[in-house]
Design a protein around this motif. Sequence first.
Motif, short mmCIF file in Angstrom:
data_model
loop_
_atom_site.label_atom_id
_atom_site.label_comp_id
_atom_site.label_asym_id
_atom_site.label_seq_id
_atom_site.Cartn_x
_atom_site.Cartn_y
_atom_site.Cartn_z
N ALA A 91 0.83 -1.20 0.00
CA ALA A 91 0.00 0.00 0.00
C ALA A 91 0.87 1.26 0.00
O ALA A 91 0.58 2.24 -0.71
CB ALA A 91 -0.94 0.00 1.20
N GLU A 92 1.93 1.26 0.79
CA GLU A 92 2.82 2.43 0.85
C GLU A 92 3.54 2.64 -0.49
O GLU A 92 3.73 3.78 -0.92
CB GLU A 92 3.82 2.27 1.99
CG GLU A 92 3.16 2.40 3.35
CD GLU A 92 4.05 2.02 4.53
OE1 GLU A 92 5.15 1.43 4.32
OE2 GLU A 92 3.65 2.29 5.67
N ILE A 93 3.92 1.55 -1.16
CA ILE A 93 4.57 1.68 -2.46
C ILE A 93 3.59 2.23 -3.48
O ILE A 93 3.91 3.15 -4.24
CB ILE A 93 5.14 0.32 -2.92
CG1 ILE A 93 6.33 -0.08 -2.04
CG2 ILE A 93 5.56 0.37 -4.39
CD1 ILE A 93 6.77 -1.52 -2.21
N ILE A 94 2.37 1.69 -3.50
CA ILE A 94 1.34 2.17 -4.43
C ILE A 94 1.08 3.65 -4.19
O ILE A 94 0.98 4.45 -5.13
CB ILE A 94 0.04 1.36 -4.27
CG1 ILE A 94 0.27 -0.08 -4.76
CG2 ILE A 94 -1.12 2.01 -5.02
CD1 ILE A 94 -0.84 -1.04 -4.37
N THR A 95 0.98 4.04 -2.93
CA THR A 95 0.74 5.44 -2.59
C THR A 95 1.89 6.32 -3.05
O THR A 95 1.67 7.43 -3.55
CB THR A 95 0.52 5.58 -1.06
OG1 THR A 95 -0.58 4.75 -0.69
CG2 THR A 95 0.23 7.01 -0.67
N SER A 96 3.12 5.85 -2.88
CA SER A 96 4.27 6.66 -3.30
C SER A 96 4.31 6.83 -4.81
O SER A 96 4.85 7.80 -5.31
CB SER A 96 5.59 6.04 -2.81
OG SER A 96 5.91 4.87 -3.54
N MET A 97 3.68 5.90 -5.56
CA MET A 97 3.60 6.02 -7.01
C MET A 97 2.42 6.88 -7.43
O MET A 97 2.21 7.12 -8.62
CB MET A 97 3.50 4.64 -7.67
CG MET A 97 4.75 3.81 -7.51
SD MET A 97 4.77 2.28 -8.47
CE MET A 97 3.32 1.41 -7.96
N ARG A 98 1.61 7.30 -6.46
CA ARG A 98 0.43 8.13 -6.71
C ARG A 98 -0.56 7.44 -7.65
O ARG A 98 -1.10 8.03 -8.57
CB ARG A 98 0.80 9.49 -7.28
CG ARG A 98 1.81 10.26 -6.47
CD ARG A 98 1.12 11.33 -5.67
NE ARG A 98 2.01 12.26 -5.04
CZ ARG A 98 2.54 12.10 -3.83
NH1 ARG A 98 2.31 11.03 -3.15
NH2 ARG A 98 3.31 13.03 -3.30
#
Length: 178
Positions: A91-98
Amino acid sequence: REKVSNLFFKPFWYWRGCRCLRTAEKLSDKFAELTPMEDMSLGELDTRACILNKTGRQSEAQALISHGIMKILTKQIGTKHDLCLFLIHEAEIITSMRRYDKENKAETNYKQAIKLMEDRVVPVLTSVRIMKSYGKFLSGVGKITEAKEVLTKALILAEASDLNDQAVKIKALLSILK
């Protein structure tokens, strides 16, 4: 004089951190050449994904984490606690990719992790980390009221469990939202 010496060392530590990250990336790539993703342990997948994420290679990091999630879900290895951590990291990776779409994968992951947390299959520290991460996510997508509620619950749990380092981080997040 003390402030001057502190200012002098900041660029040094920034340079040093960047240098260490580049070294970690090179070593991680060499490790990946020797060990295919299918043969990596959960710890190896998580560590490599973390390094790739920090170096801007989020798509590769997400692939590693997704592979780890599938290994856990198919009961090849791991526990529900591992699953929670991998869901949050993805989830944090997906969020960092916007990457926000109608069926937000990051939010789905958070909800799965929270369900596992409510089933009490994870330690208190992991519960606090899940809520802290979810609160950051909610504030990032503009759901400030919900973010404050989640972060406040996380703070109460952290303080009740003497997780002072987590409490400090949560307080910092809450101060930004006010």
